[in-house]
Motif scaffolding. Structure first.
Motif, PDB file in Angstrom:
ATOM      1  N   ALA A   1      10.385  12.131   0.886  1.00 46.87           N
ATOM      2  CA  ALA A   1       9.308  12.989   1.080  1.00 46.87           C
ATOM      3  C   ALA A   1       7.968  12.530   0.404  1.00 46.87           C
ATOM      4  N   ALA A   2       7.976  12.339  -0.800  1.00 45.37           N
ATOM      5  CA  ALA A   2       7.048  11.716  -2.016  1.00 45.37           C
ATOM      6  C   ALA A   2       6.489  10.381  -1.003  1.00 45.37           C
ATOM      7  N   LEU A   3       7.173   9.634  -0.744  1.00 48.05           N
ATOM      8  CA  LEU A   3       6.260   8.334  -0.030  1.00 48.05           C
ATOM      9  C   LEU A   3       5.785   8.850   1.428  1.00 48.05           C
ATOM     10  N   ALA A   4       6.252   9.689   2.054  1.00 50.97           N
ATOM     11  CA  ALA A   4       5.507  10.272   3.177  1.00 50.97           C
ATOM     12  C   ALA A   4       4.123  10.847   2.768  1.00 50.97           C
ATOM     13  N   LEU A   5       4.164  11.288   1.612  1.00 50.46           N
ATOM     14  CA  LEU A   5       2.916  12.052   1.258  1.00 50.46           C
ATOM     15  C   LEU A   5       1.829  11.134   0.596  1.00 50.46           C
ATOM     16  N   LEU A   6       2.059   9.970   0.185  1.00 50.05           N
ATOM     17  CA  LEU A   6       0.852   9.010  -0.329  1.00 50.05           C
ATOM     18  C   LEU A   6       0.058   8.586   0.655  1.00 50.05           C
ATOM     19  N   VAL A   7       0.288   7.823   1.697  1.00 51.13           N
ATOM     20  CA  VAL A   7      -0.499   7.347   2.655  1.00 51.13           C
ATOM     21  C   VAL A   7      -0.960   8.330   3.657  1.00 51.13           C
TER      22      VAL A   7
ATOM     23  N   ALA B   1      12.834   3.468  -4.361  1.00 56.55           N
ATOM     24  CA  ALA B   1      12.721   3.542  -2.927  1.00 56.55           C
ATOM     25  C   ALA B   1      11.277   3.033  -2.733  1.00 56.55           C
ATOM     26  N   ALA B   2      10.982   2.497  -1.563  1.00 60.80           N
ATOM     27  CA  ALA B   2       9.664   1.787  -1.349  1.00 60.80           C
ATOM     28  C   ALA B   2       9.387   2.357   0.067  1.00 60.80           C
ATOM     29  N   GLY B   3       8.044   2.564   0.727  1.00 62.46           N
ATOM     30  CA  GLY B   3       7.881   3.101   1.658  1.00 62.46           C
ATOM     31  C   GLY B   3       7.310   1.920   2.722  1.00 62.46           C
ATOM     32  N   VAL B   4       7.807   2.148   4.010  1.00 60.38           N
ATOM     33  CA  VAL B   4       7.378   1.051   5.067  1.00 60.38           C
ATOM     34  C   VAL B   4       6.175   1.552   5.864  1.00 60.38           C
ATOM     35  N   ASN B   5       4.926   0.886   6.081  1.00 59.12           N
ATOM     36  CA  ASN B   5       3.860   1.384   6.862  1.00 59.12           C
ATOM     37  C   ASN B   5       3.495   0.219   7.590  1.00 59.12           C
TER      38      ASN B   5
ATOM     39  N   THR C   1       1.754  11.412   9.826  1.00 58.47           N
ATOM     40  CA  THR C   1       0.252  11.959   9.687  1.00 58.47           C
ATOM     41  C   THR C   1       0.029  13.119  10.259  1.00 58.47           C
ATOM     42  N   GLY C   2       0.412  13.213  11.580  1.00 60.92           N
ATOM     43  CA  GLY C   2       0.100  14.249  12.565  1.00 60.92           C
ATOM     44  C   GLY C   2       1.054  15.462  12.171  1.00 60.92           C
ATOM     45  N   SER C   3       2.212  15.426  11.883  1.00 59.49           N
ATOM     46  CA  SER C   3       2.935  16.611  11.572  1.00 59.49           C
ATOM     47  C   SER C   3       2.476  17.158  10.104  1.00 59.49           C
ATOM     48  N   LEU C   4       1.998  16.290   9.235  1.00 59.55           N
ATOM     49  CA  LEU C   4       1.590  16.789   7.841  1.00 59.55           C
ATOM     50  C   LEU C   4       0.284  17.494   8.215  1.00 59.55           C
ATOM     51  N   ALA C   5      -0.726  17.133   9.279  1.00 54.77           N
ATOM     52  CA  ALA C   5      -1.909  17.819   9.616  1.00 54.77           C
ATOM     53  C   ALA C   5      -1.739  19.083  10.174  1.00 54.77           C
ATOM     54  N   VAL C   6      -0.909  19.188  11.074  1.00 57.26           N
ATOM     55  CA  VAL C   6      -0.417  20.504  11.447  1.00 57.26           C
ATOM     56  C   VAL C   6      -0.226  21.390  10.600  1.00 57.26           C
ATOM     57  N   GLN C   7       0.701  21.114   9.572  1.00 56.04           N
ATOM     58  CA  GLN C   7       1.070  22.022   8.556  1.00 56.04           C
ATOM     59  C   GLN C   7      -0.100  22.302   7.443  1.00 56.04           C
TER      60      GLN C   7
END
Length: 320
Positions: A111-117, A36-40, A147-153
């Motif tokens: 989930a892993a791709l969401a964590l990288l950048v 899988a590849a992430g889209v940014n 990014t915001g949802s991860l920053a909240v957590q």
């Protein structure tokens, strides 16, 4: 091998599927069979030609394969997450060893791709720039985004005393509360200070993380308390802030910092202890990355159009 590439700069329509020679790993590199590849947004800016210099700039003459994040398998069978300097939208990609980390079995590709950048950005906003301390209040703008949802957590995980989310709709604010915010308010500039102070029990706040810019950033400065810190890491409003006067920062004893993850990765690599910490938190269920839609690699155009139109929340993924 199968890949998506662009031969000219433009919008999503310039992405074309092609059969291209597979990459070859050199010293200090690993060949990864891409799962899988992430889209940014960085991919979109690259194919639009907005980055002719710097870390996002295409290397050498066109055509180029975009994409900077992959999950896949190495030749020796490891399932890995890697930051790709260029070329993630393909069946195989070469990753520098320092940008590679082995995935815990419990963490999905999305989930892993969401964590990288995005995850590393949230980690460094709080730890490296804002230097959050236990008990401090943290405001996270655009808190329902990646990014915001991860920053909240992470703010909660790092001991923040009160986490306040801003978001543009009732649905997004409800989501922010679900993932751990103590309060969620509208993030518009008008009435910002009153809403945020009310959410913080009448007190100014210690830290604000802003990716909106413009009038929202100006209004956010009004909500900072003594020795408060605002960190800017984007300007989705495409407007310019006007209240950043050095004399004001000194008189009010507040500070403004900035952060962009790409130069840090270029300097230090992506596969360090910070990413391992994020993956460990996710594997243990303490961190919940927001995962969105998955697309066949050949539908990369549609993924870019959906990202631009903000039609699907969470991390978008391409599958070769």
């Amino acid at each position: 091998m199968r890949a998506m590439r662009f031969e000219r700069f433009g919008g999503p329509e310039v992405l074309e599927e092609a059969e291209v020679p597979g990459p070859v790993a050199g010293p200090g590199e690993t060949l990864v069979a891409v799962e899988a590849a992430g889209v940014n947004f960085g991919d979109i800016k690259q194919i639009a030609g907005e980055h002719t210099e710097g870390p996002y700039a295409p290397r050498g003459p066109l055509p180029h394969i975009p994409g900077m994040e992959v999950v896949g398998r190495t030749a020796d069978g490891r399932r890995v997450l890697g930051y790709v300097r260029q070329g993630g939208y393909a069946a195989r990609a070469v990753v520098a060893d320092r940008d590679l980390v082995v995935l815990p079995r419990e963490v999905s590709a999305g989930a892993a791709l969401a964590l990288l950048v995005q995850g590393l950005t949230a980690w460094h906003l709080l730890r490296s720039v804002a230097r959050v301390r236990p008990g401090e209040s943290v405001v996270v703008h655009a808190a329902a985004g990646g990014t915001g949802s991860l920053a909240v957590q992470l703010a909660r995980e790092f001991g923040a005393g009160r986490v306040i989310a801003t978001a543009s709709s009732e649905e997004k604010r409800a989501f922010a509360l679900e993932i751990g915010a103590d309060a969620a308010v509208d993030g518009e500039a008008g009435g910002y200070r009153e809403r945020v102070l009310d959410a913080n029990q009448g007190q100014p706040v210690d830290i604000i993380l802003d990716a909106v810019g413009g009038p929202v950033l100006d209004s956010a400065l009004d909500a900072l308390g003594f020795l408060g810190r605002l960190v800017t890491y984007g300007a989705s409003s495409r407007q310019t802030a006007t209240a950043l006067l050095p004399s004001r920062l000194a008189v009010e004893s507040i500070s403004v910092g900035g952060f962009w993850i790409v130069p840090l990765i270029a300097r230090d690599g992506a596969g360090g202890k910070e990413l391992e910490e994020l993956l460990g938190l996710t594997a243990r269920g303490r961190l919940r990355p927001l995962v969105g839609a998955a697309y066949d690699l050949g539908r990369a155009r549609a993924a870019h159009e959906d990202l631009l139109g903000r039609r699907t929340p969470g991390k978008l993924v391409l599958r070769p």
